[in-house]
Design a protein around this motif. Structure first.
Motif, PDB file in Angstrom:
ATOM      1  N   ASP A 156       6.061  -7.556   8.224  1.00  0.00           N
ATOM      2  CA  ASP A 156       6.978  -6.944   7.484  1.00  0.00           C
ATOM      3  C   ASP A 156       7.070  -7.591   6.061  1.00  0.00           C
ATOM      4  OD1 ASP A 156       7.682  -5.724   9.745  1.00  0.00           O
ATOM      5  OD2 ASP A 156       9.362  -6.697  10.148  1.00  0.00           O
ATOM      6  N   LYS A 157       6.913  -8.705   6.006  1.00  0.00           N
ATOM      7  CA  LYS A 157       6.804  -9.511   4.514  1.00  0.00           C
ATOM      8  C   LYS A 157       5.683  -9.112   3.734  1.00  0.00           C
ATOM      9  CE  LYS A 157       9.356 -13.508   6.321  1.00  0.00           C
ATOM     10  NZ  LYS A 157       9.385 -15.089   6.516  1.00  0.00           N
ATOM     11  N   LEU A 158       4.163  -9.012   4.564  1.00  0.00           N
ATOM     12  CA  LEU A 158       3.218  -8.560   3.727  1.00  0.00           C
ATOM     13  C   LEU A 158       3.452  -7.152   3.112  1.00  0.00           C
ATOM     14  CD1 LEU A 158       0.508 -10.194   6.043  1.00  0.00           C
ATOM     15  CD2 LEU A 158       1.213 -11.000   3.818  1.00  0.00           C
ATOM     16  N   TRP A 159       3.887  -6.335   4.134  1.00  0.00           N
ATOM     17  CA  TRP A 159       4.004  -4.909   3.795  1.00  0.00           C
ATOM     18  C   TRP A 159       4.908  -4.907   2.371  1.00  0.00           C
ATOM     19  CZ3 TRP A 159       1.978  -0.528   3.233  1.00  0.00           C
ATOM     20  CH2 TRP A 159       2.683   0.584   2.742  1.00  0.00           C
ATOM     21  N   ALA A 160       5.994  -5.482   2.592  1.00  0.00           N
ATOM     22  CA  ALA A 160       7.026  -5.629   1.498  1.00  0.00           C
ATOM     23  C   ALA A 160       6.460  -5.773   0.105  1.00  0.00           C
ATOM     24  CB  ALA A 160       8.251  -6.376   1.868  1.00  0.00           C
ATOM     25  N   THR A 161       5.470  -7.111   0.242  1.00  0.00           N
ATOM     26  CA  THR A 161       4.813  -7.480  -0.854  1.00  0.00           C
ATOM     27  C   THR A 161       3.740  -6.208  -1.404  1.00  0.00           C
ATOM     28  OG1 THR A 161       5.062  -9.944  -0.162  1.00  0.00           O
ATOM     29  CG2 THR A 161       3.303  -9.327  -2.115  1.00  0.00           C
ATOM     30  N   PHE A 162       3.035  -5.831  -0.346  1.00  0.00           N
ATOM     31  CA  PHE A 162       2.019  -5.096  -1.077  1.00  0.00           C
ATOM     32  C   PHE A 162       2.757  -3.441  -1.539  1.00  0.00           C
ATOM     33  CE2 PHE A 162      -1.078  -1.159   0.422  1.00  0.00           C
ATOM     34  CZ  PHE A 162      -2.029  -1.703  -0.474  1.00  0.00           C
ATOM     35  N   ARG A 163       3.686  -3.075  -0.790  1.00  0.00           N
ATOM     36  CA  ARG A 163       4.348  -1.885  -1.357  1.00  0.00           C
ATOM     37  C   ARG A 163       5.098  -2.203  -2.680  1.00  0.00           C
ATOM     38  NH1 ARG A 163       4.241   3.468  -0.546  1.00  0.00           N
ATOM     39  NH2 ARG A 163       6.486   4.262  -0.867  1.00  0.00           N
ATOM     40  N   GLY A 164       5.406  -3.408  -2.878  1.00  0.00           N
ATOM     41  CA  GLY A 164       6.213  -3.460  -4.245  1.00  0.00           C
ATOM     42  C   GLY A 164       5.113  -3.359  -5.512  1.00  0.00           C
ATOM     43  N   LEU A 165       3.764  -3.949  -4.917  1.00  0.00           N
ATOM     44  CA  LEU A 165       2.883  -3.843  -6.096  1.00  0.00           C
ATOM     45  C   LEU A 165       2.359  -2.519  -6.245  1.00  0.00           C
ATOM     46  CD1 LEU A 165       0.530  -6.874  -4.815  1.00  0.00           C
ATOM     47  CD2 LEU A 165       2.073  -6.973  -6.886  1.00  0.00           C
ATOM     48  N   GLN A 166       2.445  -1.638  -5.081  1.00  0.00           N
ATOM     49  CA  GLN A 166       2.024  -0.338  -5.335  1.00  0.00           C
ATOM     50  C   GLN A 166       3.187   0.518  -6.217  1.00  0.00           C
ATOM     51  OE1 GLN A 166       1.707   0.876  -1.181  1.00  0.00           O
ATOM     52  NE2 GLN A 166      -0.394   1.644  -1.821  1.00  0.00           N
ATOM     53  N   ASP A 167       4.293   0.416  -5.734  1.00  0.00           N
ATOM     54  CA  ASP A 167       5.541   0.964  -6.538  1.00  0.00           C
ATOM     55  C   ASP A 167       5.220   0.405  -7.907  1.00  0.00           C
ATOM     56  OD1 ASP A 167       6.297   2.031  -4.377  1.00  0.00           O
ATOM     57  OD2 ASP A 167       7.806   0.507  -3.721  1.00  0.00           O
ATOM     58  N   LYS A 168       5.139  -0.832  -8.322  1.00  0.00           N
ATOM     59  CA  LYS A 168       5.110  -1.310  -9.694  1.00  0.00           C
ATOM     60  C   LYS A 168       3.870  -0.441 -10.544  1.00  0.00           C
ATOM     61  CE  LYS A 168       4.149  -5.289 -12.583  1.00  0.00           C
ATOM     62  NZ  LYS A 168       3.686  -6.749 -12.616  1.00  0.00           N
ATOM     63  N   PHE A 169       2.928  -0.340  -9.815  1.00  0.00           N
ATOM     64  CA  PHE A 169       1.912   0.549 -10.560  1.00  0.00           C
ATOM     65  C   PHE A 169       2.266   2.088 -10.817  1.00  0.00           C
ATOM     66  CE2 PHE A 169      -1.845   3.480 -10.033  1.00  0.00           C
ATOM     67  CZ  PHE A 169      -2.442   2.919 -11.372  1.00  0.00           C
ATOM     68  N   PHE A 170       2.630   2.674  -9.921  1.00  0.00           N
ATOM     69  CA  PHE A 170       2.808   4.242  -9.712  1.00  0.00           C
ATOM     70  C   PHE A 170       3.879   4.546 -10.547  1.00  0.00           C
ATOM     71  CE2 PHE A 170      -0.018   3.745  -5.945  1.00  0.00           C
ATOM     72  CZ  PHE A 170      -1.209   4.765  -6.290  1.00  0.00           C
ATOM     73  N   GLU A 171       4.924   3.794 -10.508  1.00  0.00           N
ATOM     74  CA  GLU A 171       6.074   3.728 -11.349  1.00  0.00           C
ATOM     75  C   GLU A 171       5.661   3.696 -12.897  1.00  0.00           C
ATOM     76  OE1 GLU A 171       9.191   0.991 -10.022  1.00  0.00           O
ATOM     77  OE2 GLU A 171       9.417   2.055  -8.069  1.00  0.00           O
ATOM     78  N   ALA A 172       4.962   2.913 -13.083  1.00  0.00           N
ATOM     79  CA  ALA A 172       4.284   2.895 -14.436  1.00  0.00           C
ATOM     80  C   ALA A 172       3.872   4.150 -14.916  1.00  0.00           C
ATOM     81  CB  ALA A 172       3.636   1.595 -14.690  1.00  0.00           C
ATOM     82  N   ARG A 173       2.930   4.273 -13.996  1.00  0.00           N
ATOM     83  CA  ARG A 173       2.172   5.758 -14.077  1.00  0.00           C
ATOM     84  C   ARG A 173       2.827   6.868 -14.308  1.00  0.00           C
ATOM     85  NH1 ARG A 173      -1.820   8.482  -9.682  1.00  0.00           N
ATOM     86  NH2 ARG A 173       0.548   9.001  -8.979  1.00  0.00           N
ATOM     87  N   ILE A 188      -3.590  -7.872  -0.527  1.00  0.00           N
ATOM     88  CA  ILE A 188      -2.432  -8.067  -1.626  1.00  0.00           C
ATOM     89  C   ILE A 188      -3.145  -8.755  -2.801  1.00  0.00           C
ATOM     90  CG2 ILE A 188      -0.407  -9.627  -2.105  1.00  0.00           C
ATOM     91  CD1 ILE A 188       0.267  -8.990   0.746  1.00  0.00           C
ATOM     92  N   THR A 189      -4.054  -9.899  -2.892  1.00  0.00           N
ATOM     93  CA  THR A 189      -4.414 -10.398  -3.899  1.00  0.00           C
ATOM     94  C   THR A 189      -5.276  -9.382  -4.901  1.00  0.00           C
ATOM     95  OG1 THR A 189      -4.840 -12.335  -2.677  1.00  0.00           O
ATOM     96  CG2 THR A 189      -6.252 -12.112  -4.426  1.00  0.00           C
ATOM     97  N   GLU A 190      -6.054  -8.503  -4.358  1.00  0.00           N
ATOM     98  CA  GLU A 190      -6.633  -7.259  -5.106  1.00  0.00           C
ATOM     99  C   GLU A 190      -5.619  -6.620  -5.644  1.00  0.00           C
ATOM    100  OE1 GLU A 190      -9.810  -5.453  -3.023  1.00  0.00           O
ATOM    101  OE2 GLU A 190     -10.281  -7.186  -1.698  1.00  0.00           O
ATOM    102  N   ALA A 191      -4.393  -6.163  -4.945  1.00  0.00           N
ATOM    103  CA  ALA A 191      -3.418  -5.388  -5.536  1.00  0.00           C
ATOM    104  C   ALA A 191      -2.606  -6.123  -6.755  1.00  0.00           C
ATOM    105  CB  ALA A 191      -2.484  -5.049  -4.389  1.00  0.00           C
ATOM    106  N   GLU A 192      -2.654  -7.186  -6.783  1.00  0.00           N
ATOM    107  CA  GLU A 192      -1.875  -8.113  -7.605  1.00  0.00           C
ATOM    108  C   GLU A 192      -2.582  -7.941  -8.864  1.00  0.00           C
ATOM    109  OE1 GLU A 192       0.271 -11.555  -5.216  1.00  0.00           O
ATOM    110  OE2 GLU A 192      -1.459 -11.988  -5.943  1.00  0.00           O
ATOM    111  N   ARG A 196      -5.503   3.698  -3.317  1.00  0.00           N
ATOM    112  CA  ARG A 196      -5.790   4.706  -2.049  1.00  0.00           C
ATOM    113  C   ARG A 196      -6.709   3.725  -1.222  1.00  0.00           C
ATOM    114  NH1 ARG A 196      -5.386   8.894  -6.042  1.00  0.00           N
ATOM    115  NH2 ARG A 196      -7.596   8.898  -6.233  1.00  0.00           N
ATOM    116  N   ASP A 197      -7.823   3.362  -1.840  1.00  0.00           N
ATOM    117  CA  ASP A 197      -8.730   2.465  -0.953  1.00  0.00           C
ATOM    118  C   ASP A 197      -8.064   1.297  -0.484  1.00  0.00           C
ATOM    119  OD1 ASP A 197     -10.698   4.492  -1.844  1.00  0.00           O
ATOM    120  OD2 ASP A 197     -11.571   2.907  -3.391  1.00  0.00           O
TER     121      ASP A 197
END
Length: 435
Positions: free
Chosen positions: A269-286, A231-235, A251-252
């Motif tokens: 569940d909380k960790l996944w929600a955080t990580f998923r939110g970061l993914q969504d932020k990037f891919f929605e912007a892309r 999550i830290t790397e994803a941020e 992807r890695d």
């Protein structure tokens, strides 16, 4: 009252038989007497004894009083016989009651055939022996069945102890234990040995289960730590506009996330929600950036489609290979001058260009095959060899006919025909190289 005559002595066992054959045919008063002073006597095989005294009472009433006591004893014996016959009393308890009743009869202040009552009690001994034997057999059968059942419980417990059913195994052991408690004990040595195995299996399972859960807890904690690092790397990547490399980086991270395994449920569940939110932020912007870019590239798509519509009819390599190659080179020059197209148009356009390239290459390959000197020489050599084989077979046929060997002649003719078929194919291949 005058003393009554003693009855004729008789065997107690015979008396018992008479009692069973008829309902007390003798008068109890026949076994006793009353003195004038009211002293009452009873006569038994052991002799005469005083059972009581009722002065100032008519002699027949005194006798009746003590005969009624005898009748009460007889009723008690009869009830005991019925209970033993019905099996409603255990042999040991029956033996105790018989002993007690014998003592009561021996000391009874009653007048009657006491020896007959004792004989009836003695006659119950074989029945008790038989019932004891039956009960011993039943007990042995029940113990054997109980042992088999307990051995089955032990086998199931040991199977559970060796397995990995960490969830359902607890309830299964609890159920086995309740069933075990409901069973009677068998012989001490066997029961103790089976219980030791059962208890050891429970202990082994419990220890393995605790160790397993401890290991799982450790792995889940380690997974949680790894996912926090991810999550830290994803941020650090979520706001990147370097779409290609960052997409690969995400992807890695997802691959690492899956490999990390589950963390504790409430944490995971909380960790996944955080990580998923970061993914969504990037891919929605892309996605938004690509959509904007595709709008810009739409004109390039229209230009390339127009080029294809212009040059596809001209590039017909089967009609004129050189003209087709020239047209294709012109198309490539103009194609490279046009910029990128929207992503969903890349593959369809590339496929149309590839189809033109493949058509030209196929015609070139076919022409090379027809003009290849080495291949033509091999084809001609094959045809020459087949002609030689035909001539040789025809010569064999002529010689065989000359000596009258029709069978050999026929075989040679057939061989020659086969070679002629092959020769036709070989000559056709040679003609292809002349095209």
């Amino acid at each position: 009252m005058t003393e009554q005559a003693a009855p004729t002595p008789r065997d107690p066992a015979a008396s018992g038989k008479q009692e069973s054959a008829a309902a007390h045919p003798q008068n109890p008063a026949d076994f006793g007497r009353v003195d004038p002073d009211g002293t009452v006597h009873v006569r038994t095989a052991a002799g005469e004894r005083v059972v009581g005294q009722m002065p100032d009472t008519p002699l027949d009433e005194a006798m009746a009083f003590y005969t009624k006591r005898y009748e009460a004893l007889a009723v008690t014996v009869e009830l005991l016989e019925k209970r033993i016959d019905a099996g409603s009393v255990s042999p040991d308890e029956a033996a105790h009651l018989i002993k007690k009743e014998r003592q009561a009869i021996a000391e009874a202040s009653a007048v009657g055939d006491l020896d007959a009552l004792l004989a009836r009690l003695d006659a119950l001994a074989p029945k008790l022996a038989e019932q004891r034997e039956v009960r011993r057999a039943e007990k042995a059968e029940h113990q054997a069945a109980t042992r088999t059942t307990k051995e089955g419980y032990v086998a199931e417990a040991e199977r559970l102890a060796a397995g990995n059913d960490w969830r359902g195994g607890v309830n299964k052991f609890r159920d086995l234990l309740e069933k075990w408690k409901a069973l009677p004990r068998i012989d001490k040595a066997t029961d103790d040995e089976l219980w030791h195995r059962f208890s050891s299996a429970r202990t082994t399972y419990t220890r393995r289960r605790k160790a397993q859960f401890a290991e799982q807890a450790h792995k889940r904690d380690a997974a949680a730590d790894e996912k926090r690092r991810i999550i830290t790397e994803a941020e650090a990547l979520a706001d990147s506009t370097d779409w290609g490399p960052t997409s690969g980086a995400f992807r890695d991270l997802m691959t690492r996330w899956k490999a990390a395994g589950p963390a504790p449920r409430e944490v995971d569940d909380k960790l996944w929600a955080t990580f998923r939110g970061l993914q969504d932020k990037f891919f929605e912007a892309r996605t938004a950036a690509n959509a904007e870019q595709d709008k810009e590239y739409k004109g390039n798509q229209d230009a390339k489609e127009a080029l294809l519509a212009e040059y596809e009819p001209q590039i017909r390599p089967t009609d004129d290979l050189d003209r087709a190659k020239t047209a294709y080179r012109e198309l490539l020059d103009k194609w490279s001058e046009i910029g990128k197209v929207p992503r969903d148009a890349i593959r369809p356009l590339d496929q149309r260009m590839k189809a033109l390239e493949n058509a030209i290459k196929k015609v070139e390959d076919d022409r090379w095959k027809r003009t290849n000197p080495e291949a033509r020489a091999r084809a001609e050599d094959t045809a020459d060899k087949l002609r030689s084989q035909i001539a040789e077979q025809e010569t064999k046929a002529e010689k065989a006919e000359a000596r009258g060997d029709n069978r050999a002649a026929e075989q040679a003719h057939k061989a020659a025909e086969t070679y002629r078929t092959w020769l036709e194919q070989a000559e056709a291949a040679v003609n292809d190289f002349s095209g």
